[in-house]
Design an enzyme around this catalytic site. Structure first.
Site, PDB file in Angstrom:
ATOM      1  N   SER A 206     -73.179 -53.287   8.291  1.00 31.36           N
ATOM      2  CA  SER A 206     -71.977 -52.578   8.736  1.00 31.36           C
ATOM      3  C   SER A 206     -72.361 -51.735   9.936  1.00 31.36           C
ATOM      4  O   SER A 206     -73.545 -51.403  10.129  1.00 31.36           O
ATOM      5  CB  SER A 206     -71.455 -51.675   7.612  1.00 31.36           C
ATOM      6  OG  SER A 206     -70.469 -50.764   8.086  1.00 31.36           O
TER       7      SER A 206
ATOM      8  N   TYR B   4     -73.371 -45.095   1.328  1.00 27.93           N
ATOM      9  CA  TYR B   4     -72.998 -46.361   1.958  1.00 27.93           C
ATOM     10  C   TYR B   4     -73.827 -46.606   3.213  1.00 27.93           C
ATOM     11  O   TYR B   4     -74.365 -47.702   3.414  1.00 27.93           O
ATOM     12  CB  TYR B   4     -71.513 -46.347   2.297  1.00 27.93           C
ATOM     13  CG  TYR B   4     -70.991 -47.658   2.840  1.00 27.93           C
ATOM     14  CD1 TYR B   4     -70.866 -48.772   2.017  1.00 27.93           C
ATOM     15  CD2 TYR B   4     -70.620 -47.781   4.181  1.00 27.93           C
ATOM     16  CE1 TYR B   4     -70.387 -49.987   2.513  1.00 27.93           C
ATOM     17  CE2 TYR B   4     -70.142 -48.984   4.681  1.00 27.93           C
ATOM     18  CZ  TYR B   4     -70.027 -50.082   3.843  1.00 27.93           C
ATOM     19  OH  TYR B   4     -69.562 -51.275   4.342  1.00 27.93           O
TER      20      TYR B   4
END
Length: 271
Positions: A138, A151
């Site tokens: 990501s 995350y």
């Protein structure tokens, strides 16, 4: 065998399913793995209308599940050309509020799930003399917005693992790519574990109000995979902010990120 073969974890929905359709449209034989058998059946029917396809129940927290897929691919299709370690979950919350049990949960899926996939399929690719590992990280693995430490840490780990493997596996004729998209419309918000209601709502807004959907991102990612690119950043704005992080002094970049973070967390201006 003339057709190329691909296996995609988390292939029953979201980016995984969109990528599966891109590969199918290009003539690949497509195997998808997922833990949601209902969505898996739907995705499989969609793929079988286009190409040879197969669905496997596959939990990336279990190395044995990934090994079973590798064994099936070797037995039934003679191997695999591309493996996309795509399965992942999301999290949000401040460092003092987010529980350690949820850190362990997301690390097991987002980091160790990728490690297990690379470990199992690198061995198969070494034996067959070629292959391509694609790890989905990501933009959060390259830049670090607040209230997303868990995350961001998992996605930064995926980037680091991929950077190591592109060197480690080069002598084995195994290519490696790492995908770093920004927010896009997908069902990832379903998996979010957040420390509080505000963090949960903010994460869902960022996904749901994104300009691009999974199909658009998948087409860009697929084109980059076919070109053999290592860093795949499908959002132009993501590439720009990554360049700024690399070029600017950290104090300047920090000020920029603080300003952007205030916009991202605003209930009235999420883009």
């Amino acid at each position: 065998m003339s057709a190329k073969r691909v296996f995609i974890t988390g292939g029953a929905s979201g980016l995984g399913r969109a990528l599966a359709n891109c590969f199918a449209d290009a003539g690949y034989w497509v195997c998808i793995g997922d833990v949601d058998d209902g969505r898996g059946a739907e995705a499989l029917a969609e793929l079988q209308a286009k190409t040879t396809a197969h669905y496997c129940h596959c939990d990336v927290t279990q190395e044995s599940a990934l090994q079973a897929v590798a064994d099936w691919l070797l037995s039934e299709w003679g191997g695999v050309d591309v493996v996309v370690n795509n399965a992942g979950v999301a999290s949000a919350g401040g460092i003092t509020e987010f529980p350690l049990s949820d850190w362990e949960w997301i690390m097991d899926i987002n980091v160790l799930g990728v490690v297990r996939g690379c470990k199992v399929f690198a061995k198969l690719m070494q034996a067959q003399g070629s292959g391509h590992l694609v790890n989905v990280a990501s933009l959060a693995g390259l830049i670090s917005p607040p209230n997303m430490a868990s995350y961001c840490a998992t996605k930064a780990a995926v980037v680091a693992i991929s950077e190591v493997l592109t060197l480690e596996l080069d002598p084995d004729n195994i290519a490696v790519s790492v995908v770093c998209p920004s927010f896009f419309r997908t069902n990832l918000a379903e998996s979010v574990r957040a420390s509080d209601a505000d963090s949960q709502a903010a994460a869902q807004r960022l996904v749901n109000k994104a300009k691009l959907g999974a199909d658009e991102i998948a087409s860009r990612v697929f084109a980059s995979i076919e070109k053999g690119e290592f860093y795949i950043l499908p959002h132009p704005e993501g590439r720009n902010i990554w360049r700024l992080k690399r070029w600017l002094p950290f104090t300047h970049f920090r000020a920029l990120m603080l300003k952007q973070a205030r916009r991202m967390m605003s209930k009235h201006d999420v883009r």
